[in-house]
Design a protein around this motif. Structure first.
Motif, mmCIF file in Angstrom:
data_model
loop_
_atom_site.group_PDB
_atom_site.id
_atom_site.type_symbol
_atom_site.label_atom_id
_atom_site.label_comp_id
_atom_site.label_asym_id
_atom_site.label_seq_id
_atom_site.Cartn_x
_atom_site.Cartn_y
_atom_site.Cartn_z
ATOM 1 N N ALA A 84 0.830 -1.212 0.000
ATOM 2 C CA ALA A 84 0.000 0.000 0.000
ATOM 3 C C ALA A 84 0.864 1.262 0.000
ATOM 4 O O ALA A 84 0.577 2.241 -0.701
ATOM 5 N N LEU A 85 1.934 1.225 0.787
ATOM 6 C CA LEU A 85 2.838 2.375 0.817
ATOM 7 C C LEU A 85 3.508 2.584 -0.537
ATOM 8 O O LEU A 85 3.707 3.718 -0.975
ATOM 9 N N ALA A 86 3.857 1.494 -1.198
ATOM 10 C CA ALA A 86 4.466 1.610 -2.518
ATOM 11 C C ALA A 86 3.490 2.223 -3.513
ATOM 12 O O ALA A 86 3.853 3.087 -4.323
ATOM 13 N N ILE A 87 2.237 1.764 -3.471
ATOM 14 C CA ILE A 87 1.207 2.322 -4.368
ATOM 15 C C ILE A 87 1.007 3.809 -4.090
ATOM 16 O O ILE A 87 0.896 4.638 -5.010
ATOM 17 N N PHE A 88 0.955 4.162 -2.786
ATOM 18 C CA PHE A 88 0.757 5.571 -2.424
ATOM 19 C C PHE A 88 1.939 6.421 -2.913
ATOM 20 O O PHE A 88 1.744 7.551 -3.396
ATOM 21 N N ASN A 89 3.170 5.904 -2.796
ATOM 22 C CA ASN A 89 4.354 6.646 -3.240
ATOM 23 C C ASN A 89 4.313 6.890 -4.747
ATOM 24 O O ASN A 89 4.623 7.987 -5.226
ATOM 25 N N VAL A 90 3.932 5.852 -5.500
ATOM 26 C CA VAL A 90 3.837 6.020 -6.957
ATOM 27 C C VAL A 90 2.766 7.037 -7.315
ATOM 28 O O VAL A 90 2.965 7.911 -8.183
ATOM 29 N N ALA A 91 1.619 6.966 -6.630
ATOM 30 C CA ALA A 91 0.543 7.911 -6.917
ATOM 31 C C ALA A 91 0.957 9.346 -6.569
ATOM 32 O O ALA A 91 0.633 10.301 -7.297
ATOM 33 N N TRP A 92 1.678 9.493 -5.442
ATOM 34 C CA TRP A 92 2.140 10.825 -5.030
ATOM 35 C C TRP A 92 3.111 11.415 -6.051
ATOM 36 O O TRP A 92 3.026 12.591 -6.397
ATOM 37 N N ARG A 93 4.023 10.576 -6.531
ATOM 38 C CA ARG A 93 4.973 11.058 -7.516
ATOM 39 C C ARG A 93 4.288 11.436 -8.829
ATOM 40 O O ARG A 93 4.630 12.441 -9.457
ATOM 41 N N LEU A 94 3.327 10.601 -9.251
ATOM 42 C CA LEU A 94 2.606 10.924 -10.480
ATOM 43 C C LEU A 94 1.791 12.189 -10.330
ATOM 44 O O LEU A 94 1.662 12.994 -11.257
ATOM 45 N N GLY A 95 1.221 12.397 -9.120
ATOM 46 C CA GLY A 95 0.447 13.614 -8.885
ATOM 47 C C GLY A 95 1.314 14.867 -8.881
ATOM 48 O O GLY A 95 0.869 15.944 -9.305
ATOM 49 N N ARG A 96 2.552 14.721 -8.380
ATOM 50 C CA ARG A 96 3.445 15.877 -8.320
ATOM 51 C C ARG A 96 4.183 16.131 -9.640
ATOM 52 O O ARG A 96 4.825 17.177 -9.781
ATOM 53 N N TRP A 97 4.121 15.228 -10.563
ATOM 54 C CA TRP A 97 4.898 15.350 -11.787
ATOM 55 C C TRP A 97 4.596 16.632 -12.566
ATOM 56 O O TRP A 97 5.527 17.328 -12.979
ATOM 57 N N PRO A 98 3.323 17.011 -12.773
ATOM 58 C CA PRO A 98 3.077 18.274 -13.494
ATOM 59 C C PRO A 98 3.648 19.488 -12.747
ATOM 60 O O PRO A 98 4.226 20.398 -13.369
ATOM 61 N N MET A 99 3.538 19.493 -11.395
ATOM 62 C CA MET A 99 4.072 20.611 -10.630
ATOM 63 C C MET A 99 5.604 20.665 -10.734
ATOM 64 O O MET A 99 6.193 21.740 -10.885
ATOM 65 N N ARG A 100 6.237 19.501 -10.654
ATOM 66 C CA ARG A 100 7.697 19.476 -10.767
ATOM 67 C C ARG A 100 8.145 19.913 -12.152
ATOM 68 O O ARG A 100 9.165 20.604 -12.297
ATOM 69 N N LEU A 101 7.381 19.542 -13.159
ATOM 70 C CA LEU A 101 7.711 19.967 -14.510
ATOM 71 C C LEU A 101 7.604 21.479 -14.642
ATOM 72 O O LEU A 101 8.461 22.136 -15.247
ATOM 73 N N TRP A 102 6.558 22.045 -14.019
ATOM 74 C CA TRP A 102 6.365 23.490 -14.084
ATOM 75 C C TRP A 102 7.476 24.204 -13.308
ATOM 76 O O TRP A 102 8.019 25.227 -13.764
ATOM 77 N N MET A 103 7.858 23.665 -12.138
ATOM 78 C CA MET A 103 8.917 24.278 -11.339
ATOM 79 C C MET A 103 10.267 24.192 -12.057
ATOM 80 O O MET A 103 11.063 25.127 -12.004
ATOM 81 N N ARG A 104 10.515 23.091 -12.731
ATOM 82 C CA ARG A 104 11.764 22.957 -13.473
ATOM 83 C C ARG A 104 11.831 23.988 -14.595
ATOM 84 O O ARG A 104 12.882 24.589 -14.837
ATOM 85 N N ARG A 105 10.714 24.183 -15.259
ATOM 86 C CA ARG A 105 10.676 25.170 -16.327
ATOM 87 C C ARG A 105 10.866 26.580 -15.762
ATOM 88 O O ARG A 105 11.599 27.400 -16.345
ATOM 89 N N ALA A 106 10.224 26.869 -14.616
ATOM 90 C CA ALA A 106 10.376 28.188 -14.003
ATOM 91 C C ALA A 106 11.814 28.410 -13.542
ATOM 92 O O ALA A 106 12.361 29.514 -13.672
ATOM 93 N N ARG A 107 12.452 27.360 -13.019
ATOM 94 C CA ARG A 107 13.840 27.475 -12.581
ATOM 95 C C ARG A 107 14.752 27.775 -13.774
ATOM 96 O O ARG A 107 15.631 28.631 -13.695
ATOM 97 N N LYS A 108 14.535 27.065 -14.866
ATOM 98 C CA LYS A 108 15.344 27.290 -16.060
ATOM 99 C C LYS A 108 15.150 28.696 -16.597
ATOM 100 O O LYS A 108 16.110 29.373 -16.972
ATOM 101 N N LYS A 109 13.899 29.159 -16.597
ATOM 102 C CA LYS A 109 13.608 30.500 -17.099
ATOM 103 C C LYS A 109 14.248 31.567 -16.214
ATOM 104 O O LYS A 109 14.796 32.564 -16.709
ATOM 105 N N SER A 110 14.200 31.356 -14.896
ATOM 106 C CA SER A 110 14.791 32.324 -13.978
ATOM 107 C C SER A 110 16.302 32.394 -14.161
ATOM 108 O O SER A 110 16.900 33.472 -14.116
ATOM 109 N N ARG A 111 16.920 31.247 -14.373
ATOM 110 C CA ARG A 111 18.364 31.247 -14.595
ATOM 111 C C ARG A 111 18.727 31.976 -15.880
ATOM 112 O O ARG A 111 19.718 32.705 -15.940
ATOM 113 N N GLU A 112 17.923 31.771 -16.922
ATOM 114 C CA GLU A 112 18.170 32.480 -18.175
ATOM 115 C C GLU A 112 18.025 33.986 -17.975
ATOM 116 O O GLU A 112 18.829 34.781 -18.487
ATOM 117 N N ARG A 113 16.998 34.402 -17.220
ATOM 118 C CA ARG A 113 16.796 35.831 -16.968
ATOM 119 C C ARG A 113 17.935 36.403 -16.121
ATOM 120 O O ARG A 113 18.363 37.537 -16.324
#
Length: 421
Positions: free
Chosen positions: A54-83
């Motif tokens: 159950a913990l393994a399933i919850f961890n996978v679900a948590w990571r999949l749920g955070r994936w769009p946010m992490r993608l957005w944060m990575r893009r924002a980090r890259k953009k900030s560094r460029e600026r």
């Protein structure tokens, strides 16, 4: 060797696994979960495995749920560094408005917020926007207070407001919590506002930080020591401070020259004279030689004879020739003064040499020549051209032919003219 170790580990794991299975087979445990009328019974082994699954399933679900946010944060980090990069490049190019805009946008990334605000403050100040610069520094102080304080003091110093820069740093300097850059600003502001003692107090922490190159620290230390010695209120205080310095600090030419001049001004020329002569027996510094002529009228004749002895080792030294000229003027030896000063000017023109020649001409009553010599000293200090002295007196006609005097190396070998030392 590695295969043998892995084999041993596998055998050990197999032994422990078999023992664990034997123990679990004898007593697998019992777990019962009851919620209201719902009742679940199972073994302890199954419950542990189910919980791990159950913990393994919850961890996978948590990571999949955070994936769009992490993608957005990575893009924002890259953009900030460029600026941030674009802003720093624009700041170096002098495009201050664009630099400020890019750097302010770079503050969206938390890790870049403080450095971006500090750079944005400099860009705003370059545009004359003092309020925007202060606002950026205030925001930067929330996450990087030491850096913001140092930059604020530096900007004040660059604007010429040394008093405010010193006031800003004085309280923190007493607590000993200043960053190395702020210590440098404290010393600069203290020297500009004639707080030499405060500059000397900041010198110790700056030395221990080892943040400055050796050459830059040595130059700063020389300025501080000279300022402190020049500000001593009495000869006893100057002698006490001088005695408390390290051997290396007493060998700093600027400090030695300041000490000799100060104690002479306070009525005790002999200690300074002794220190200068002891220094010149082993080392050579034009600044120290020039100070030798500033020790008052007492023993001027003895100092002149001593300086003439140095000519054998330094025949073409402009500082020594100027010093001899000044000492001759003090002793009213006008002819010898002209000889030394004209020889120095033939090698290299210096404002002090022309000024001393003006004193010599004035002492002889040659006021026109003295006026020209003084104007030459002023013009030379401003980067202008000099005029020849009037030819009414042959002695005042400056001979600009290069003087060649035999020079010898430290090993006694004659050095050819034009050969670099």
């Amino acid at each position: 060797m590695k295969g043998w170790i892995w084999g041993l580990l596998l055998v050990t794991a197999a032994v422990f696994g078999s023992l664990a299975w034997h123990w679990i087979a004898q007593d697998p445990g019992y777990v019962m979960i009851r919620v209201g009328t719902l009742r679940v019974e199972t073994s302890l082994v199954f419950a542990v495995l189910a919980l791990a699954f159950a913990l393994a399933i919850f961890n996978v679900a948590w990571r999949l749920g955070r994936w769009p946010m992490r993608l957005w944060m990575r893009r924002a980090r890259k953009k900030s560094r460029e600026r941030m990069a674009n802003g720093l490049i624009a700041l170096a190019e002098g495009r201050y408005l664009r630099a400020e805009k890019e750097l302010v946008r770079a503050t969206q990334y938390r890790e870049l917020r403080a450095p971006a605000l500090l750079a944005a403050a400099r860009a705003a100040l370059a545009q004359g926007e003092t309020e925007r610069a202060q606002t950026a520094l205030n925001e930067a102080a929330e996450t990087a207070p030491a850096a913001a304080l140092a930059l604020r003091a530096r900007l004040l110093r660059e604007q010429g407001d040394f008093a405010e820069s010193y006031r800003l740093l004085a309280a923190e300097a007493r607590t000993g919590t200043l960053a190395p850059a702020a210590l440098v600003e404290t010393i600069e502001a203290a020297l500009a506002t004639e707080h030499a003692d405060a500059a000397f107090s900041a010198l110790g922490p700056l030395s221990r930080s080892q943040s400055l190159p050796a050459s830059r620290y040595a130059a700063l230390e020389a300025r501080v020591l000279a300022a402190v010695l020049a500000a001593q209120p009495s000869a006893d205080a100057a002698n006490t401070f001088w005695a408390g310095l390290s051997r290396a600090q007493r060998r700093v030419p600027a400090a030695l020259a300041a000490y000799a001049r100060r104690v002479a001004t306070l009525g005790q020329p002999l200690p300074g004279m002794s220190e200068v002569e002891a220094f010149l027996r082993k080392d050579w510094a034009d600044e120290v030689v020039l100070a030798y002529a500033d020790l008052g009228d007492e023993d001027a004749g003895a100092r002149m004879r001593k300086a003439e002895q140095w000519l054998s080792a330094q025949p073409n030294n402009v500082a020594l020739l100027t010093t001899l000229g000044r000492l001759c003027v003090d002793n009213q030896l006008w002819g010898k003064a002209h000889e030394y000063l004209e020889r120095a000017l033939a090698i290299r023109e210096e404002p002090l040499t022309w000024e001393t020649l003006g004193d010599c001409c004035a002492g002889e009553g040659e006021h026109v020549a003295a006026q020209i010599a003084y104007s030459n000293a002023l013009a030379l200090s401003r980067g202008g051209a000099t005029r020849a002295l009037p030819g009414r007196n042959a002695r005042l006609g400056l001979n600009t032919t290069a003087i060649v005097v035999e020079e010898r190396s430290e090993h006694g070998v004659p050095r050819l003219p034009g050969i670099a030392r």
